[in-house]
Design a protein around this motif. Sequence first.
Motif, PDB file in Angstrom:
ATOM      1  N   LEU A   1       0.827  -1.202   0.000  1.00  0.00           N
ATOM      2  CA  LEU A   1       0.000   0.000   0.000  1.00  0.00           C
ATOM      3  C   LEU A   1       0.862   1.254   0.000  1.00  0.00           C
ATOM      4  O   LEU A   1       1.975   1.259   0.555  1.00  0.00           O
ATOM      5  CB  LEU A   1      -0.902   0.039   1.243  1.00  0.00           C
ATOM      6  N   THR A   2       0.358   2.313  -0.602  1.00  0.00           N
ATOM      7  CA  THR A   2       0.988   3.625  -0.470  1.00  0.00           C
ATOM      8  C   THR A   2       0.699   4.153   0.934  1.00  0.00           C
ATOM      9  O   THR A   2      -0.408   4.005   1.449  1.00  0.00           O
ATOM     10  CB  THR A   2       0.423   4.596  -1.518  1.00  0.00           C
TER      11      THR A   2
ATOM     12  N   LEU B   1      -7.355  13.112   6.314  1.00  0.00           N
ATOM     13  CA  LEU B   1      -7.252  12.194   5.179  1.00  0.00           C
ATOM     14  C   LEU B   1      -8.248  11.037   5.251  1.00  0.00           C
ATOM     15  O   LEU B   1      -8.104  10.044   4.538  1.00  0.00           O
ATOM     16  CB  LEU B   1      -5.826  11.633   5.118  1.00  0.00           C
ATOM     17  N   SER B   2      -9.261  11.168   6.088  1.00  0.00           N
ATOM     18  CA  SER B   2     -10.178  10.041   6.346  1.00  0.00           C
ATOM     19  C   SER B   2     -10.788   9.449   5.081  1.00  0.00           C
ATOM     20  O   SER B   2     -10.999   8.229   4.992  1.00  0.00           O
ATOM     21  CB  SER B   2     -11.291  10.479   7.305  1.00  0.00           C
ATOM     22  N   LYS B   3     -11.099  10.273   4.084  1.00  0.00           N
ATOM     23  CA  LYS B   3     -11.746   9.785   2.864  1.00  0.00           C
ATOM     24  C   LYS B   3     -10.796   8.989   1.972  1.00  0.00           C
ATOM     25  O   LYS B   3     -11.233   8.307   1.045  1.00  0.00           O
ATOM     26  CB  LYS B   3     -12.322  10.951   2.069  1.00  0.00           C
ATOM     27  N   HIS B   4      -9.485   9.087   2.242  1.00  0.00           N
ATOM     28  CA  HIS B   4      -8.501   8.460   1.348  1.00  0.00           C
ATOM     29  C   HIS B   4      -7.730   7.337   2.026  1.00  0.00           C
ATOM     30  O   HIS B   4      -6.774   6.809   1.446  1.00  0.00           O
ATOM     31  CB  HIS B   4      -7.512   9.527   0.851  1.00  0.00           C
TER      32      HIS B   4
ATOM     33  N   ARG C   1       4.642   7.250  12.504  1.00  0.00           N
ATOM     34  CA  ARG C   1       3.598   6.299  12.149  1.00  0.00           C
ATOM     35  C   ARG C   1       3.409   6.307  10.633  1.00  0.00           C
ATOM     36  O   ARG C   1       3.669   7.330   9.963  1.00  0.00           O
ATOM     37  CB  ARG C   1       2.267   6.649  12.832  1.00  0.00           C
ATOM     38  N   LEU C   2       2.949   5.183  10.088  1.00  0.00           N
ATOM     39  CA  LEU C   2       2.627   5.081   8.663  1.00  0.00           C
ATOM     40  C   LEU C   2       1.107   5.099   8.505  1.00  0.00           C
ATOM     41  O   LEU C   2       0.416   4.234   9.039  1.00  0.00           O
ATOM     42  CB  LEU C   2       3.194   3.802   8.067  1.00  0.00           C
ATOM     43  N   LEU C   3       0.619   6.109   7.817  1.00  0.00           N
ATOM     44  CA  LEU C   3      -0.817   6.236   7.553  1.00  0.00           C
ATOM     45  C   LEU C   3      -1.104   5.569   6.208  1.00  0.00           C
ATOM     46  O   LEU C   3      -0.607   6.013   5.161  1.00  0.00           O
ATOM     47  CB  LEU C   3      -1.206   7.722   7.523  1.00  0.00           C
ATOM     48  N   LEU C   4      -1.881   4.485   6.223  1.00  0.00           N
ATOM     49  CA  LEU C   4      -2.097   3.678   5.018  1.00  0.00           C
ATOM     50  C   LEU C   4      -3.218   4.261   4.162  1.00  0.00           C
ATOM     51  O   LEU C   4      -4.316   4.545   4.652  1.00  0.00           O
ATOM     52  CB  LEU C   4      -2.439   2.248   5.421  1.00  0.00           C
ATOM     53  N   LEU C   5      -2.965   4.410   2.878  1.00  0.00           N
ATOM     54  CA  LEU C   5      -3.953   4.938   1.934  1.00  0.00           C
ATOM     55  C   LEU C   5      -4.680   3.795   1.233  1.00  0.00           C
ATOM     56  O   LEU C   5      -4.202   2.656   1.193  1.00  0.00           O
ATOM     57  CB  LEU C   5      -3.265   5.842   0.910  1.00  0.00           C
ATOM     58  N   GLU C   6      -5.819   4.112   0.648  1.00  0.00           N
ATOM     59  CA  GLU C   6      -6.641   3.084  -0.005  1.00  0.00           C
ATOM     60  C   GLU C   6      -5.856   2.360  -1.092  1.00  0.00           C
ATOM     61  O   GLU C   6      -4.923   2.912  -1.696  1.00  0.00           O
ATOM     62  CB  GLU C   6      -7.921   3.695  -0.563  1.00  0.00           C
ATOM     63  N   GLU C   7      -6.272   1.122  -1.369  1.00  0.00           N
ATOM     64  CA  GLU C   7      -5.487   0.220  -2.212  1.00  0.00           C
ATOM     65  C   GLU C   7      -5.172   0.767  -3.592  1.00  0.00           C
ATOM     66  O   GLU C   7      -4.104   0.531  -4.147  1.00  0.00           O
ATOM     67  CB  GLU C   7      -6.204  -1.127  -2.390  1.00  0.00           C
ATOM     68  N   THR C   8      -6.108   1.510  -4.172  1.00  0.00           N
ATOM     69  CA  THR C   8      -5.943   1.951  -5.557  1.00  0.00           C
ATOM     70  C   THR C   8      -5.043   3.173  -5.701  1.00  0.00           C
ATOM     71  O   THR C   8      -4.686   3.541  -6.818  1.00  0.00           O
ATOM     72  CB  THR C   8      -7.311   2.274  -6.169  1.00  0.00           C
ATOM     73  N   LEU C   9      -4.679   3.799  -4.590  1.00  0.00           N
ATOM     74  CA  LEU C   9      -3.894   5.039  -4.659  1.00  0.00           C
ATOM     75  C   LEU C   9      -2.400   4.768  -4.817  1.00  0.00           C
ATOM     76  O   LEU C   9      -1.817   3.961  -4.089  1.00  0.00           O
ATOM     77  CB  LEU C   9      -4.114   5.875  -3.396  1.00  0.00           C
ATOM     78  N   VAL C  10      -1.790   5.475  -5.766  1.00  0.00           N
ATOM     79  CA  VAL C  10      -0.335   5.517  -5.883  1.00  0.00           C
ATOM     80  C   VAL C  10       0.089   6.969  -5.741  1.00  0.00           C
ATOM     81  O   VAL C  10      -0.744   7.887  -5.771  1.00  0.00           O
ATOM     82  CB  VAL C  10       0.139   4.930  -7.229  1.00  0.00           C
ATOM     83  N   GLU C  11       1.360   7.189  -5.586  1.00  0.00           N
ATOM     84  CA  GLU C  11       1.847   8.551  -5.301  1.00  0.00           C
ATOM     85  C   GLU C  11       1.429   9.544  -6.375  1.00  0.00           C
ATOM     86  O   GLU C  11       1.102  10.705  -6.088  1.00  0.00           O
ATOM     87  CB  GLU C  11       3.371   8.544  -5.141  1.00  0.00           C
ATOM     88  N   ALA C  12       1.415   9.107  -7.629  1.00  0.00           N
ATOM     89  CA  ALA C  12       1.057  10.014  -8.725  1.00  0.00           C
ATOM     90  C   ALA C  12      -0.390  10.506  -8.641  1.00  0.00           C
ATOM     91  O   ALA C  12      -0.736  11.537  -9.229  1.00  0.00           O
ATOM     92  CB  ALA C  12       1.281   9.323 -10.062  1.00  0.00           C
TER      93      ALA C  12
ATOM     94  N   SER D   1      -4.531  14.745  -7.335  1.00  0.00           N
ATOM     95  CA  SER D   1      -5.953  14.881  -7.699  1.00  0.00           C
ATOM     96  C   SER D   1      -6.894  14.584  -6.538  1.00  0.00           C
ATOM     97  O   SER D   1      -8.113  14.715  -6.694  1.00  0.00           O
ATOM     98  CB  SER D   1      -6.277  13.938  -8.864  1.00  0.00           C
ATOM     99  N   ARG D   2      -6.370  14.195  -5.378  1.00  0.00           N
ATOM    100  CA  ARG D   2      -7.211  13.860  -4.243  1.00  0.00           C
ATOM    101  C   ARG D   2      -7.413  15.078  -3.345  1.00  0.00           C
ATOM    102  O   ARG D   2      -6.471  15.553  -2.711  1.00  0.00           O
ATOM    103  CB  ARG D   2      -6.612  12.696  -3.462  1.00  0.00           C
ATOM    104  N   GLN D   3      -8.657  15.552  -3.310  1.00  0.00           N
ATOM    105  CA  GLN D   3      -8.983  16.759  -2.552  1.00  0.00           C
ATOM    106  C   GLN D   3      -9.124  16.459  -1.063  1.00  0.00           C
ATOM    107  O   GLN D   3      -9.570  15.374  -0.670  1.00  0.00           O
ATOM    108  CB  GLN D   3     -10.306  17.351  -3.068  1.00  0.00           C
TER     109      GLN D   3
END
Length: 493
Positions: free
Chosen positions: A36-37, A53-56, A76-87, A91-93
């Motif tokens: 995960l990112t 960042l709750s929505k992401h 700490r590492l905050l894990l982002l949703e599976e489909t997200l990559v750094e690029a 675009s994530r508001q």
Amino acid sequence: MAASADNSAATAAAAGPAGSTLPAELKAQFDEQIKLTAIRIPKQNTSQYMKLLSKHLFNKPRLRNVMEDPSDPDLRLLLLEETLVEADLDSRQIEGAASAKTVAELVQADGLQVTTAHVDVDYSYWPAHVVLRRLLPEGLEVPSSFESVGHIAHLNLRTELLPYKHLIGKVILDKNPRLKSVVNKLASIENEFRVFPMELVAGQEGTETELRQHGARFRLDFRKVYWNSRLEGEHQRLVQLFRPGEAVLDAMAGIGPFAIPAARKGCLVYANDLNPASFEYLCTNIRINRLAGKVLPFNADGRDFMRQAAAGRLDVAGAAAVVPASAEGGKGRRGKQQQQPGQQQQRSQQQPAAAAAAAAPAQSPGAEQGAADAGPQQGPASGSCSGVFHHIVMNLPAAAVEFLDALRGSFCPELWQGQPLPLVHVYTFCKGEQELAGVRQRVEASLGGTLDVEPRQHVVRDVAPGKIMLCITFRLPPSIAFAEANKRQKLEQ
């Protein structure tokens, strides 16, 4: 990775008919580590960044979306949703951050770092379609949906999937905890009661269940009666056309998906079904929804029912006695006071006064928008018989149009004098543009006469490729309703 053709038979055998969940050896195939990112954040600011960042975030049941940073105990590492990559972070508001509008801007403004993290997951993490894609042989289409009926999942599996029916059923139960049984349809509906043969492929025996639609409770035995959860929107749409105080004739009522909501809205409903089991559950649903006297149940042939209603000859006293007000709210599965279909006529004279009151609905404010004004509702023709009604519902798509012949010449001129004739809502199937264009001709052929205006056509749903379900609505013309009376009058002249 999909299961190979060599081990697919073993997989199906391992799933077996016994039990309600996949065996441990099959579930173990899904123990994996996913990448995960993640965003590296200060430990003391964890709550702040989780809120921003709750929505992401990687928000999954039983899995954490924050973990310790193995390189630094103060991070700490905050894990982002599976489909997200750094690029994607540009675009994530986000909302609530004074210095940033996107995730990428927040990372840059606060001096954070984007990295990756590895998370251990098991069978519970993977959705049903992923599990089945791995376990079924390559090239087989994974079932994409099923109908839920209370605690029952209803499948209609293709022939090539039948060797894997137990496997599919158990995965569905594992991924839908509120479901207890999975059944598969064995053949199409080919009988007058609209029921089909089915087999249990996973879970508990027993097909009696209970569900809710639009605030109403419905109890049914899925093996014995017709029910289609995909028609929930249509039930609501049609009932919205009815006005409080109107009377509705539901000629093929089933267990009451139109009748019960209409009565809850303030309509008087004459509800009929030929299937004794449907009649039994219709009575049960009247009772558990406390609608005795507001839905009057009948167990008769649809044609006979409509002819008697049009003539004002329905035995409403007998119908009211089937589910007396004293039976409402009982805790029994069927209700001890509920009668069987054959007992309806035996008590037809027991409650004439109550039935007469039930059969006399309030003044109607009019028909639905766009239709002619419905005018005031006339009471019963006599103390124990039915009066006029504003709507006829004919929900038997395979054959309802053929039943329209029962309306020709069946209306009593004395009863209906000065009253608007009812709106008819008849359901049917159509295949292709040619059949769709010929709907009016089919309706008129069955009625034995011409409609005064073009009927309204509402597409209910796609039933199969090239096949749709329609609701046809029209005002019954006097020339058809009083055809026999008009014929007699001409002969007398």
